[in-house]
Design an enzyme around this catalytic site. Structure first.
Site, PDB file in Angstrom:
ATOM      1  N   SER A 170      -1.263  -3.807  -4.664  1.00 41.26           N
ATOM      2  CA  SER A 170      -0.468  -3.732  -5.880  1.00 41.26           C
ATOM      3  C   SER A 170      -0.783  -4.909  -6.802  1.00 41.26           C
ATOM      4  O   SER A 170      -1.925  -5.050  -7.253  1.00 41.26           O
ATOM      5  CB  SER A 170       1.014  -3.659  -5.505  1.00 41.26           C
ATOM      6  OG  SER A 170       1.808  -3.302  -6.606  1.00 41.26           O
ATOM      7  N   ASP A 262       2.207   7.745  -6.485  1.00 43.01           N
ATOM      8  CA  ASP A 262       2.297   6.358  -6.936  1.00 43.01           C
ATOM      9  C   ASP A 262       2.092   6.338  -8.449  1.00 43.01           C
ATOM     10  O   ASP A 262       1.117   6.909  -8.944  1.00 43.01           O
ATOM     11  CB  ASP A 262       1.214   5.524  -6.244  1.00 43.01           C
ATOM     12  CG  ASP A 262       1.265   4.043  -6.590  1.00 43.01           C
ATOM     13  OD1 ASP A 262       2.070   3.650  -7.454  1.00 43.01           O
ATOM     14  OD2 ASP A 262       0.487   3.290  -5.991  1.00 43.01           O
ATOM     15  N   HIS A 292       3.481   4.449  -3.123  1.00 44.41           N
ATOM     16  CA  HIS A 292       3.168   3.040  -3.305  1.00 44.41           C
ATOM     17  C   HIS A 292       3.765   2.230  -2.150  1.00 44.41           C
ATOM     18  O   HIS A 292       4.893   2.469  -1.721  1.00 44.41           O
ATOM     19  CB  HIS A 292       3.769   2.556  -4.631  1.00 44.41           C
ATOM     20  CG  HIS A 292       3.293   1.213  -5.054  1.00 44.41           C
ATOM     21  ND1 HIS A 292       2.127   1.028  -5.761  1.00 44.41           N
ATOM     22  CD2 HIS A 292       3.822  -0.034  -4.876  1.00 44.41           C
ATOM     23  CE1 HIS A 292       1.965  -0.257  -6.001  1.00 44.41           C
ATOM     24  NE2 HIS A 292       2.970  -0.930  -5.464  1.00 44.41           N
TER      25      HIS A 292
END
Length: 321
Positions: A170, A262, A292
């Site tokens: 991320s 996501d 995610h």
């Protein structure tokens, strides 16, 4: 009373659907309604407190370290899975540049150390809003340089091999992608970059941002809140914020992993395409049914664990050709 909970796509992995249901029933307030300090406590509750210590991959050694940074010493944690000379992977944790720390990503780092057969150096870079851009980038670059310069130094206690790579999930994937470009510019050779559902373009409104805007763990309001905390008055098109806007020619080979549900899916997919167009060897894995943050969800979902297993094997090939 009308139920405003968004309907989840039936293609979502059922075990992750159960996890999302549990989190919804727990009543955690969304991050974007909290202070950064409270959001950090909540994120630790979701990661550290829900973790069974007995299921953590065993390491030969886990130790604290400090790296000289531009403004302060940078805390780090070094994971060694076995004796002998090994590559070193510099890992940057996710959390929107606002939350997350060495503990929240302990499982991920242990898993990567084991599966990639590498010493992992987890970096506790400065967080926003106390330290806005470019503080996190400055720390990440300093840490990667230090590892590259000391990887073979016995006194540093790193892998011992000159093979060094970067990675993150991320926001950490964003930092890893930026660092890969910076070290390329400095003439430093990396073995690879591992980008797990990375935030690579803070400007473009890719379709997945709208398609997965709510209901799938990371939502659109939280993304906006993260950017408000981190970016400040900076230009989001700056390549050190949006690595997709940088020159990708000659950067290190990449493994890029994205998840179907996501909001960042399309940004990661597009980045893999840009790398390929620039002549960079890249392996893209798009995982159906996942969300995610799945790298830390293998204990809840067999599909997530299978993805983690594959990613580790793929990146191991870059580190051990």
């Amino acid at each position: 009373m009308t139920d405003t909970t968004p309907a989840l796509d039936p293609a979502l992995d059922p075990e992750l659907a159960a996890l999302l249901g549990f989190l919804a029933e727990a009543g955690y307030p969304p991050m974007w309604e909290q202070s950064a300090a409270d959001a950090r406590v909540g994120f630790r509750a979701l990661t550290v407190d829900l973790r069974d210590p007995g299921l953590l991959p065993e390491m030969l050694e886990v130790r604290a370290a400090t790296i000289a940074g531009p403004e302060r010493d940078i805390p780090a944690r070094v994971y060694r899975p076995r004796p002998g000379e090994l590559p070193t992977l510099v890992f940057f944790h996710g959390g929107g540049w606002v939350v997350g720390d060495l503990d929240t990503h302990d499982l991920t780092c242990r898993t990567l150390a084991r599966d990639c057969e590498a010493v992992v150096v987890s970096v506790d870079y400065r967080l926003a809003p106390e330290h806005r851009f470019p503080a996190a980038v400055d720390d990440a670059e300093a840490a990667a340089r230090w590892v590259a310069e000391h990887a073979t130094d016995p006194a540093a206690g790193l892998g011992g091999s000159p093979v060094v790579a970067v990675g993150g999930d991320s926001a950490g994937g964003n930092l890893a992608a930026v660092v890969a470009q910076t070290l390329r510019d400095e003439g430093r050779t990396l073995a690879g970059q591992l980008l797990l559902y990375p935030a690579t373009d803070l400007v473009t409104a890719h379709p997945s941002l709208a398609e997965n805007a709510e209901g799938y763990f990371l939502d659109a309001p939280t993304i906006s809140w993260f950017l408000e905390q981190y970016v400040g008055d900076a230009d989001p098109a700056d390549p050190r914020l949006s690595p997709a806007r940088g020159d990708l020619r000659g950067v290190t080979p990449a493994v890029v992993a994205v998840a179907q549900f996501d909001p960042l899916r399309d940004a990661g997919t597009a980045y893999a395409g840009l790398l390929e167009a620039a002549g960079v060897p890249v392996t893209l894995r798009a995982y159906p049914g996942l969300i995610h943050g799945f790298a830390d969800m293998g204990r809840f979902s067999r599909a997530a664990q299978a993805a983690v297993d594959e990613i580790g094997a793929l990146f191991r090939r870059l580190l051990h050709p």
